[in-house]
Design an enzyme around this catalytic site. Structure first.
Site, PDB file in Angstrom:
ATOM      1  N   HIS A 240     -36.833  44.846  38.382  1.00  0.00           N
ATOM      2  CA  HIS A 240     -36.616  44.843  39.830  1.00  0.00           C
ATOM      3  C   HIS A 240     -37.059  43.526  40.491  1.00  0.00           C
ATOM      4  CE1 HIS A 240     -36.103  49.210  39.455  1.00  0.00           C
ATOM      5  NE2 HIS A 240     -37.304  49.325  38.939  1.00  0.00           N
TER       6      HIS A 240
HETATM    7  O1  RIB Z   1     -38.764  50.477  43.189  1.00  0.00           O
HETATM    8  C1  RIB Z   1     -39.238  49.371  42.465  1.00  0.00           C
HETATM    9  C2  RIB Z   1     -40.208  48.585  43.287  1.00  0.00           C
HETATM   10  O2  RIB Z   1     -41.363  49.384  43.586  1.00  0.00           O
HETATM   11  C3  RIB Z   1     -40.740  47.361  42.529  1.00  0.00           C
HETATM   12  O3  RIB Z   1     -41.045  46.357  43.449  1.00  0.00           O
HETATM   13  C4  RIB Z   1     -42.001  47.883  41.899  1.00  0.00           C
HETATM   14  O4  RIB Z   1     -42.934  46.849  41.629  1.00  0.00           O
HETATM   15  C5  RIB Z   1     -42.524  48.791  42.992  1.00  0.00           C
HETATM   16  O5  RIB Z   1     -43.210  47.977  43.937  1.00  0.00           O
END
Ligand code: RIB
Ligand code: CA
Length: 311
Positions: A240
Site C-alpha cells: 500500500h
Molecule cells: O489500509 C492500508 C493502510 O492502513 C496502510 O497505510 C497501512 O500502513 C495502514 O496504515
C-alpha cells in the site's frame, strides 16, 4: 529540480517500506515526517519513524509527534498486521535522535509556508494530522503542490470491515475534511494497492540483497507477508504505502485513473468510513474538486524500482 516531501505516516511495516523508497532517492528531500496513531499508538509510530529514518540514512529528518487519537471516534488496533511494536516485532536500535517540539500539524504547516507551492505531501496513515493542519492553515491546499494519499476503496472492497479502508476508517471525519479541502489530490486506494503485490518470488529476491537496510526490511515483510498470505491464500503482500510513495515520485507509473470527487460516509451503520464516488455515466454536478483515483499502475516497474531502492 528534486522533490521536497512531507510524509505523514503510522509506521507500520508498509510505511517503513515507503520511507525506504523515498530515502533511496538522492533527488528527494524528506523535509519532515509526521507520525500519527493507526498501526500502533503515536508514541510507538513516532519512535519507529526515528529508528527507520536512521536505518535508511535520513537521520537528519525532523520527526514530529502527531495525533494520538482520531478527531471523533476511538482508535483501532492493527497489531495482527504490523506486530506488537509496529515493525513485525523486529527490533531496530533505539533512536539517537528525538522528535521535534512541534506537533506534526505545526511542522507540516511551517514547512508548507516556507516554500509555497513547492512542498509535496505523502499521507499514508489516518488523516488526522492533515485535518488538524487544515484547522491551523485553511489555505494549506494552495501552499502544498500535491497531496498523495494512500487510502480509500472506490470500486474495491474494504480491508477493515466490508466497505472501508483502514486509514480512512480510522478517522473518517479527518478524511472527509481533507477530501473536501481542494488539494491537488491523488488517491492510491485499495483498488490498486490490493492488485500490486510483492510476490513470493520478489520477497525471496529481496532476501538475496545484502546490507542492513534490505535485511531489516525483509524481516519486516516476513511478518507482513505471513498476515497477507492469510488474506490472499498465497504468500504475497500488498504494498500500500510504498506504492503511494512511488506514485508521488514517479507519476508515469500510473496507467489508469478515475477523476472524481471523493466523499466519506460518516453516519452509515454498515458503511462508516467508506469512500464514495459518483461513477454514474452522467454524475451530478459537484463543486468538490475531483481527485485522481489511481486504479492501475505498472506493477512490474514499481516492484523493480522498490527492489533497487533497497540494494
Ligand atoms: O489500509 C492500508 C493502510 O492502513 C496502510 O497505510 C497501512 O500502513 C495502514 O496504515
Ligand atoms: Ca500506513
Amino acid at each position: 529540480m528534486g522533490t521536497r516531501v512531507f510524509v505523514d505516516c503510522d509506521p507500520g511495516i508498509d510505511d517503513a517500506v515507503a520511507l525506504a523508497y523515498l530515502a533511496a532517492r538522492s533527488d528527494v528531500e524528506i523535509a519532515g515526517v509526521g507520525a500519527v496513531f493507526g498501526n500502533n499508538g503515536v508514541e510507538r509510530t513516532s519512535d519507529n519513524a526515528l529508528r527507520l529514518l536512521e536505518l535508511y540514512g535520513r537521520a537528519d529528518t525532523p520527526v514530529a509527534v502527531g495525533a494520538s487519537r482520531p478527531l471523533v471516534q476511538r482508535p483501532r488496533s492493527a497489531r495482527a498486521v504490523h506486530g506488537g511494536n509496529g515493525l513485525g516485532d523486529v527490533e531496530l536500535p533505539a533512536p539517537a535522535g528525538a522528535p521535534v517540539a512541534e506537533s506534526a500539524a505545526e511542522l507540516l504547516v511551517r514547512l508548507a509556508r516556507e516554500t509555497p507551492g513547492a512542498l509535496d505531501v505523502l499521507a499514508v496513515g489516518p488523516l488526522t494530522n492533515l485535518g488538524l493542519a487544515l484547522r491551523l492553515e485553511p489555505d494549506l491546499p494552495t501552499l502544498v503542490r500535491r497531496l498523495v494519499v494512500m487510502g480509500g476503496a472506490v470500486r474495491a472492497p474494504g480491508n477493515t470491515g466490508t466497505h472501508a479502508e483502514a486509514n480512512v476508517a480510522n478517522d473518517p471525519e479527518a478524511a472527509e475534511a481533507v477530501f473536501a479541502a481542494g488539494f491537488d489530490l491523488d488517491l492510491v486506494a485499495l483498488d490498486v494497492t490490493m492488485r500490486t503485490v510483492a510476490t513470493a518470488a520478489w520477497l525471496d529476491e529481496l532476501k538475496g540483497v545484502p546490507g542492513e537496510r534490505a535485511e531489516r526490511t525483509s524481516a519486516f515483510l516476513d511478518f507482513y507477508a505471513d498476515f497477507y498470505s492469510g488474506v490472499f491464500g498465497v504468500r504475497q503482500c500488498a504494498m500500500h504505502d510504498p506504492l503511494a510513495a512511488a506514485v508521488l515520485l514517479d507519476p508515469h507509473l500510473v496507467t489508469e485513473s478515475l477523476h472524481t470527487p471523493i466523499r466519506v460516509e460518516l453516519s452509515g451503520t454498515l458503511t462508516r468510513g467508506m469512500t464514495v464516488a459518483d461513477l454514474r455515466p452522467r454524475p451530478r454536478r459537484d463543486d468538490r474538486r475531483p481527485a485522481r483515483v489511481v486504479t492501475g499502475v505498472s506493477g512490474t516497474e514499481f516492484l523493480s524500482r522498490m527492489l533497487d531502492a533497497l540494494r
